[in-house]
Design a protein around this motif. Structure first.
Motif, short mmCIF file in Angstrom:
data_model
loop_
_atom_site.label_atom_id
_atom_site.label_comp_id
_atom_site.label_asym_id
_atom_site.label_seq_id
_atom_site.Cartn_x
_atom_site.Cartn_y
_atom_site.Cartn_z
N TYR A 34 38.23 -28.61 -33.33
CA TYR A 34 38.62 -29.02 -34.86
C TYR A 34 37.58 -29.34 -35.63
O TYR A 34 37.72 -30.01 -36.79
CB TYR A 34 39.97 -30.26 -34.86
CG TYR A 34 41.56 -29.28 -34.22
CD1 TYR A 34 42.31 -28.71 -34.88
CD2 TYR A 34 41.95 -29.46 -33.32
CE1 TYR A 34 43.20 -28.69 -35.03
CE2 TYR A 34 43.46 -29.35 -32.58
CZ TYR A 34 44.00 -28.79 -33.28
OH TYR A 34 45.30 -28.36 -33.14
N LEU A 35 36.28 -29.22 -35.12
CA LEU A 35 35.22 -29.82 -35.16
C LEU A 35 35.14 -28.99 -36.92
O LEU A 35 34.61 -30.34 -37.93
CB LEU A 35 33.91 -28.94 -34.62
CG LEU A 35 32.76 -29.78 -35.51
CD1 LEU A 35 32.89 -30.72 -35.74
CD2 LEU A 35 31.79 -29.15 -34.32
N HIS A 36 35.50 -27.90 -37.70
CA HIS A 36 35.43 -27.32 -38.76
C HIS A 36 36.83 -27.40 -39.81
O HIS A 36 36.89 -26.31 -40.08
CB HIS A 36 34.26 -26.61 -38.77
CG HIS A 36 32.94 -26.73 -38.50
ND1 HIS A 36 31.89 -26.38 -38.42
CD2 HIS A 36 32.02 -28.25 -38.36
CE1 HIS A 36 30.75 -26.41 -37.31
NE2 HIS A 36 31.17 -27.65 -37.89
N ARG B 13 36.32 -31.85 -41.69
CA ARG B 13 36.94 -32.71 -42.31
C ARG B 13 37.82 -32.76 -41.68
O ARG B 13 38.97 -33.54 -42.49
CB ARG B 13 37.15 -31.28 -42.70
CG ARG B 13 36.41 -30.56 -44.04
CD ARG B 13 36.88 -30.30 -45.44
NE ARG B 13 36.11 -29.54 -45.98
CZ ARG B 13 35.99 -28.70 -47.19
NH1 ARG B 13 37.46 -28.45 -47.28
NH2 ARG B 13 34.88 -28.16 -47.84
N HIS B 14 38.24 -32.68 -39.99
CA HIS B 14 39.44 -33.07 -39.17
C HIS B 14 39.39 -34.81 -38.53
O HIS B 14 38.56 -35.35 -38.33
CB HIS B 14 39.68 -32.15 -37.98
CG HIS B 14 40.06 -32.99 -36.70
ND1 HIS B 14 41.89 -31.99 -37.88
CD2 HIS B 14 40.62 -32.92 -35.57
CE1 HIS B 14 42.57 -32.47 -36.43
NE2 HIS B 14 42.15 -32.73 -35.94
N ASP B 15 40.60 -35.13 -38.99
CA ASP B 15 41.08 -36.55 -38.58
C ASP B 15 41.28 -36.86 -37.79
O ASP B 15 43.06 -36.51 -37.36
CB ASP B 15 41.52 -37.24 -40.33
CG ASP B 15 41.51 -38.88 -40.11
OD1 ASP B 15 41.18 -39.34 -38.91
OD2 ASP B 15 42.37 -39.43 -40.14
N GLY B 16 40.60 -37.32 -36.51
CA GLY B 16 40.88 -37.24 -34.59
C GLY B 16 40.43 -36.58 -34.04
O GLY B 16 39.07 -36.16 -34.66
N PRO B 17 41.21 -36.18 -32.95
CA PRO B 17 40.03 -36.06 -31.73
C PRO B 17 39.51 -34.26 -32.18
O PRO B 17 40.33 -33.67 -32.65
CB PRO B 17 40.92 -36.37 -30.80
CG PRO B 17 42.07 -37.25 -31.05
CD PRO B 17 41.83 -37.19 -32.14
N ARG B 18 38.21 -34.00 -31.43
CA ARG B 18 37.69 -32.70 -31.58
C ARG B 18 38.56 -31.59 -31.39
O ARG B 18 38.48 -30.41 -31.62
CB ARG B 18 36.66 -32.83 -31.54
CG ARG B 18 35.64 -31.30 -32.15
CD ARG B 18 34.30 -31.33 -31.29
NE ARG B 18 33.27 -30.15 -31.79
CZ ARG B 18 32.34 -29.51 -31.21
NH1 ARG B 18 31.43 -31.10 -31.07
NH2 ARG B 18 32.08 -28.17 -31.07
N PHE B 19 38.77 -32.11 -29.72
CA PHE B 19 38.93 -31.00 -28.82
C PHE B 19 40.93 -30.92 -28.46
O PHE B 19 41.10 -32.39 -28.45
CB PHE B 19 38.23 -31.08 -27.41
CG PHE B 19 36.93 -30.40 -27.94
CD1 PHE B 19 36.80 -29.67 -28.59
CD2 PHE B 19 36.12 -31.43 -27.61
CE1 PHE B 19 35.60 -28.84 -28.32
CE2 PHE B 19 34.54 -31.52 -28.76
CZ PHE B 19 34.51 -29.54 -28.29
N ALA B 20 41.47 -29.87 -28.72
CA ALA B 20 42.81 -29.94 -27.72
C ALA B 20 43.01 -29.07 -27.23
O ALA B 20 42.27 -27.77 -26.61
CB ALA B 20 44.08 -29.88 -29.09
N ALA B 21 44.46 -29.22 -26.40
CA ALA B 21 44.69 -27.85 -25.62
C ALA B 21 46.31 -27.55 -26.05
O ALA B 21 46.52 -28.58 -25.68
CB ALA B 21 44.33 -28.45 -23.82
#
Length: 242
Positions: A65-67, A105-113
């Motif tokens: 979710y970096l960008h 612009r993402h508010d929260g953790p960068r990575f997810a599964a």
């Protein structure tokens, strides 16, 4: 939200309580967000309890979710459509070795599964998402003990996104070459990569060299609305999930 999704959502909230976020409906499915520490426990319950009976894991994918929400086109300097939008290096895209990446612009953790589950018994689907708490070293518990098919899915997410799965029996790269450095699906990885390879007839071997092509984006992301459904109400609109 349809009655069936509402019933499933209420059952999930009643069973798991504060261990989950409020389920959200999008694209005809529920998205259930959990934390990594309770992921194996909730996955087992979703598989074994008859109210859910999600026997199959049909897909697992990583998300960066970096960008998130950032368009790759310089629309202030180029047209929003047309052939020149993708082929003029100076105005086609922001991806370049000389420029910094866009602001996150993402508010929260960068990575997810994201786990896509199927219940054959109840004819239902569920999207299960778990965020990695550490952006620098993203890791989650492995679900190979719950759904054995997660083995190669988790290897793919590790290879392409760098997500580590604790307890995986054989966490090796799956798609990239031996000795590959980096994770190609991360948003900060150059679209053209770092090196290119070719066969050198004089050395009689494959050699690696710096990339020689200009960074650019050739295919725009376009959402096309199907005219067959024009005028019909759109149900359960929500944010786009993986």
């Amino acid at each position: 939200m349809t009655d069936e999704l509402k019933t499933l959502s209420e059952a999930l909230q009643k069973r798991f309580g504060d261990s989950i976020e409020l389920p959200r409906a999008a694209h005809g499915e529920l998205t259930l967000v959990v934390t990594g520490d309770v992921l194996p426990e909730i996955a087992c319950a979703l598989r074994d309890e008859s109210a859910f009976a999600f026997e199959q894991l049909i897909d697992l994918c990583g998300v960066d979710y970096l960008h998130y929400g950032v368009d790759e086109w310089r629309t202030d300097e180029s047209s929003t459509e047309g052939f020149s939008r993708g082929v003029q290096p100076s105005t086609s895209a922001y991806f370049s070795f000389e420029e910094p990446p866009p602001v996150c612009r993402h508010d929260g953790p960068r990575f997810a599964a994201v786990y896509h589950l199927l219940s054959v018994s109840n004819n239902r689907r569920l999207r299960l998402r778990a965020y990695c708490p550490d952006d620098d070293m993203p890791r989650l518990p492995s679900l190979t003990g719950v759904w054995p098919v997660a083995n190669w899915f988790e290897r793919e997410a590790f290879d392409l996104f760098g997500i580590l799965f604790d307890g995986h029996p054989d966490l090796r790269r799956l798609l990239t070459d031996y000795g590959f450095i980096g994770h190609p699906f991360r948003k900060d990885f150059p679209l053209i990569g770092h090196v290119e390879m070719r066969y050198d007839p004089e050395q009689m071997r494959v050699v690696y060299e710096p990339v020689s092509i200009e960074p650019r984006v050739l295919v725009p992301r376009v959402i096309r609305h199907d005219s067959r459904y024009a005028g019909q109400p759109v149900a359960d609109e929500g944010e786009t999930d993986a």
